[in-house]
Design a protein around this motif. Structure first.
Motif, mmCIF file in Angstrom:
data_model
loop_
_atom_site.group_PDB
_atom_site.id
_atom_site.type_symbol
_atom_site.label_atom_id
_atom_site.label_comp_id
_atom_site.label_asym_id
_atom_site.label_seq_id
_atom_site.Cartn_x
_atom_site.Cartn_y
_atom_site.Cartn_z
ATOM 1 N N LEU A 1 38.791 44.561 36.535
ATOM 2 C CA LEU A 1 38.085 43.622 36.011
ATOM 3 C C LEU A 1 37.093 43.470 36.372
ATOM 4 O O LEU A 1 36.192 43.066 35.163
ATOM 5 N N ALA A 2 36.751 42.985 37.616
ATOM 6 C CA ALA A 2 35.263 42.896 37.933
ATOM 7 C C ALA A 2 34.380 43.979 37.371
ATOM 8 O O ALA A 2 33.387 43.799 37.091
ATOM 9 N N ILE A 3 35.642 45.315 37.796
ATOM 10 C CA ILE A 3 33.725 46.770 37.248
ATOM 11 C C ILE A 3 33.706 46.160 35.899
ATOM 12 O O ILE A 3 32.576 46.633 34.822
ATOM 13 N N ALA A 4 35.172 46.326 35.089
ATOM 14 C CA ALA A 4 35.329 46.291 33.478
ATOM 15 C C ALA A 4 33.708 45.475 33.303
ATOM 16 O O ALA A 4 33.635 45.932 32.024
ATOM 17 N N ARG A 5 34.251 44.358 33.403
ATOM 18 C CA ARG A 5 33.096 42.720 33.241
ATOM 19 C C ARG A 5 31.596 43.515 33.590
ATOM 20 O O ARG A 5 30.394 43.643 32.118
ATOM 21 N N LYS A 6 31.388 44.224 34.576
ATOM 22 C CA LYS A 6 30.139 45.085 35.362
ATOM 23 C C LYS A 6 29.258 45.528 34.011
ATOM 24 O O LYS A 6 27.804 45.810 33.551
ATOM 25 N N PHE A 7 30.533 46.503 33.679
ATOM 26 C CA PHE A 7 30.393 47.863 33.148
ATOM 27 C C PHE A 7 29.781 47.396 31.257
ATOM 28 O O PHE A 7 29.395 47.858 30.688
ATOM 29 N N VAL A 8 30.644 46.039 30.954
ATOM 30 C CA VAL A 8 30.558 46.001 29.439
ATOM 31 C C VAL A 8 29.130 45.048 29.492
ATOM 32 O O VAL A 8 28.424 45.250 28.558
ATOM 33 N N GLU A 9 29.165 44.301 30.366
ATOM 34 C CA GLU A 9 27.287 43.757 30.558
ATOM 35 C C GLU A 9 26.412 44.598 30.846
ATOM 36 O O GLU A 9 25.242 44.530 30.062
ATOM 37 N N LEU A 10 26.306 45.646 31.672
ATOM 38 C CA LEU A 10 25.446 46.699 31.385
ATOM 39 C C LEU A 10 24.862 47.086 29.882
ATOM 40 O O LEU A 10 24.049 47.605 29.649
ATOM 41 N N HIS A 11 26.050 47.115 29.436
ATOM 42 C CA HIS A 11 25.694 47.653 28.216
ATOM 43 C C HIS A 11 25.712 46.760 26.810
ATOM 44 O O HIS A 11 25.236 46.760 25.371
ATOM 45 N N ASP A 12 24.707 45.795 27.429
ATOM 46 C CA ASP A 12 24.690 44.276 26.464
ATOM 47 C C ASP A 12 26.002 43.551 26.190
ATOM 48 O O ASP A 12 25.778 43.412 24.536
ATOM 49 N N GLY A 13 26.952 43.817 25.862
ATOM 50 C CA GLY A 13 28.117 43.547 24.941
ATOM 51 C C GLY A 13 28.920 42.098 26.035
ATOM 52 O O GLY A 13 28.824 42.036 26.979
ATOM 53 N N SER A 14 30.293 41.948 25.202
ATOM 54 C CA SER A 14 30.882 40.825 26.185
ATOM 55 C C SER A 14 32.117 41.010 26.428
ATOM 56 O O SER A 14 33.013 42.338 25.162
ATOM 57 N N ILE A 15 32.537 40.426 27.371
ATOM 58 C CA ILE A 15 34.436 40.773 27.944
ATOM 59 C C ILE A 15 35.321 39.454 27.966
ATOM 60 O O ILE A 15 33.561 38.156 28.434
ATOM 61 N N TRP A 16 36.511 39.168 27.214
ATOM 62 C CA TRP A 16 36.868 37.835 27.767
ATOM 63 C C TRP A 16 38.525 37.792 27.209
ATOM 64 O O TRP A 16 39.116 39.421 27.070
ATOM 65 N N ILE A 17 39.340 36.664 27.746
ATOM 66 C CA ILE A 17 40.558 37.419 27.469
ATOM 67 C C ILE A 17 41.271 36.330 26.109
ATOM 68 O O ILE A 17 40.685 34.288 26.104
ATOM 69 N N ASP A 18 42.709 35.961 26.308
ATOM 70 C CA ASP A 18 43.407 35.446 25.483
ATOM 71 C C ASP A 18 44.740 35.647 25.625
ATOM 72 O O ASP A 18 45.129 36.895 25.734
ATOM 73 N N SER A 19 44.792 34.471 26.482
ATOM 74 C CA SER A 19 46.385 35.016 26.907
ATOM 75 C C SER A 19 46.949 33.237 27.274
ATOM 76 O O SER A 19 46.297 32.737 28.062
ATOM 77 N N LYS A 20 48.682 33.272 27.590
ATOM 78 C CA LYS A 20 48.911 32.210 28.213
ATOM 79 C C LYS A 20 50.029 33.123 28.557
ATOM 80 O O LYS A 20 50.170 34.201 28.849
ATOM 81 N N LEU A 21 50.396 31.890 30.101
ATOM 82 C CA LEU A 21 51.443 32.160 31.344
ATOM 83 C C LEU A 21 52.755 32.951 30.199
ATOM 84 O O LEU A 21 53.062 31.719 29.377
ATOM 85 N N GLY A 22 53.331 33.933 30.816
ATOM 86 C CA GLY A 22 54.319 34.543 29.680
ATOM 87 C C GLY A 22 54.318 34.853 28.253
ATOM 88 O O GLY A 22 55.042 34.915 27.567
ATOM 89 N N GLU A 23 53.351 34.955 27.713
ATOM 90 C CA GLU A 23 52.926 35.263 25.867
ATOM 91 C C GLU A 23 51.797 36.679 26.258
ATOM 92 O O GLU A 23 51.822 36.689 25.005
ATOM 93 N N GLY A 24 52.146 37.164 27.311
ATOM 94 C CA GLY A 24 51.123 38.236 26.897
ATOM 95 C C GLY A 24 49.375 38.269 27.125
ATOM 96 O O GLY A 24 50.033 37.261 27.230
#
Lengths: 271, 126
Positions: free
Chosen positions: A235-258
């Motif tokens: 995920l650190a690499i995914a974030r690095k690659f997204v930021e290299l493209h001037d994009g953003s990455i985030w997560i939407d999650s709760k324990l036990g709910e995917g």
């Protein structure tokens, strides 16, 4: 002693002490930066050195598999296939560490080309097919019609998707659902964007760990007995690659709910 | 006559694996572990193909090609081998005269077939 004189002298002493403290802190920061650069260099060197003997192992094993050194019995072929699978997995992990080290040292560049979102998603789904089948998951893809082609680094976008999909498959108990959706994203400083979501019905991540999962080497369960293993760099690499493209990455999650990981990419990224 | 392949690689382990692979698939193999060794070997016994690891120990493997080029002794086929695929590295290798750039680990099932194709293409070209 006059009171004003005492105050000035005590202020001067305090100022001097603060100056010394600042000098010490500046020295500590410089040392830490130096240590960090050494760590990155070490990771880069060790990954390169690990890769070389591993490639020799893979070449020898593939020669055996392909019958170049004579035909193998069924059990022998099975054992050699195990050596190849294990070695390839190790190579992937070593590559991941090398990529991280290069990202950390700001040595990554973008090789831009034009491609369809659909094409890259199809490719990543094909790579993951054996893993999806092994875990009995249902993988679905939903792409908004007429999404414009992306101008970005195709290999890096495939890498991001592969890391996110790999996690979704891995952290979802057998028989679960994983999906990739792509749709138009918000307008950004770079113009139009696409938003890609990789979701699953897996174990989920508690909100207090949402920032942690994007940090290098971080695993929410870092115990030796944890059931999910890896470098902790995906995920650190995914974030690095997204930021290299001037994009953003985030997560939407709760324990036990995917979990649902989202990232945006400008249609015309930096080149 | 068997095609002669010069493997330039600073890891004895990788040389060992490639030697077995290439000899078993009908090639004659020489090996060198540095630029100087590779140039000397190529001059003493001209190879048809050079498989060149471009990241030798503290040396640029492509130096083998630039040195051989000064005396018109380039092999029919030169192929770069690298640990990591990057567009800039690929371009540098192709500009230096490499026919292709392979990323480690080289596929054992594909390398002998690729060498055959490159050699037949170089026959056509010449």
């Amino acid at each position: 002693m006059p009171r004003a004189y005492t105050d000035v002298s005590s202020l001067e002493r305090r100022l001097e002490s603060l100056r010394e403290q600042n000098t010490r802190l500046a020295r500590t920061i410089a040392e830490l930066r130096n240590q960090d650069a050494l760590k990155t260099q070490f990771l880069s060197n060790i990954s390169h050195d690990l890769r070389t003997p591993l490639t020799a192992v893979v070449t020898h094993a593939e020669m055996l598999r392909d019958g170049i050194l004579g035909a193998l019995g069924e059990k022998q072929a099975e054992s050699v296939a195990g050596i190849i699978t294990g070695s390839r997995k190790l190579l992937d992990m070593v590559d991941e560490i090398l990529t991280y080290a290069r990202g950390d040292a700001n040595q990554l560049t973008i090789a831009g080309s034009e491609f369809t979102v659909e094409g890259v998603i199809e490719q990543v789904c094909a790579w993951s097919e054996p893993l999806v089948a092994k875990k009995g998951h249902a993988l679905t893809v939903d792409i908004e019609p007429n999404l414009p082609a992306l101008h970005a680094d195709r290999d890096k976008i495939a890498h991001i998707l592969n890391n996110l999909l790999g996690n979704a498959i891995d952290f979802t108990p057998p028989g679960g659902r994983v999906w990739i959706c792509a749709r138009s994203g918000p307008r950004t400083a770079r113009g139009a964007s696409v938003e890609i979501e990789v979701g699953d019905t897996g174990i989920g991540i508690a909100p207090e760990h949402h920032e942690l999962v994007f940090r290098e080497f971080a695993q929410v369960d870092a115990s030796p007995s944890r059931s999910h293993h890896g470098t902790g760099l995906g995920l650190a690499i995914a974030r690095k690659f997204v930021e290299l493209h001037d994009g953003s990455i985030w997560i939407d999650s709760k324990l036990g709910e995917g979990s649902r990981f989202h990232f945006t990419l400008p249609i015309r990224g930096p080149s | 006559m068997k095609p002669h392949v010069l493997v330039v690689e600073d890891s004895a382990l990788v040389v060992g694996a490639l030697r077995v692979l290439l000899e078993e698939t009908g090639h004659r193999v020489s090996a060198a572990m540095s630029v100087a060794q590779a140039v000397a070997s190529a001059r003493a016994d001209a190879p048809d193909v050079i498989l060149l690891d471009i990241t030798l120990d503290r040396e640029d493997g492509l130096g083998v090609l630039s040195t051989l080029a000064t005396t018109n002794e380039l092999p029919r086929v030169a192929v770069a081998v690298t640990g990591h695929d990057e567009p800039a590295v690929r371009e540098r290798c192709l500009n230096a005269g490499c026919r292709a750039v392979l990323v480690k680990p080289i596929s054992a099932s594909q390398l002998p077939a690729l060498i055959k194709v490159w050699l037949s293409e170089s026959d056509v070209a010449s």
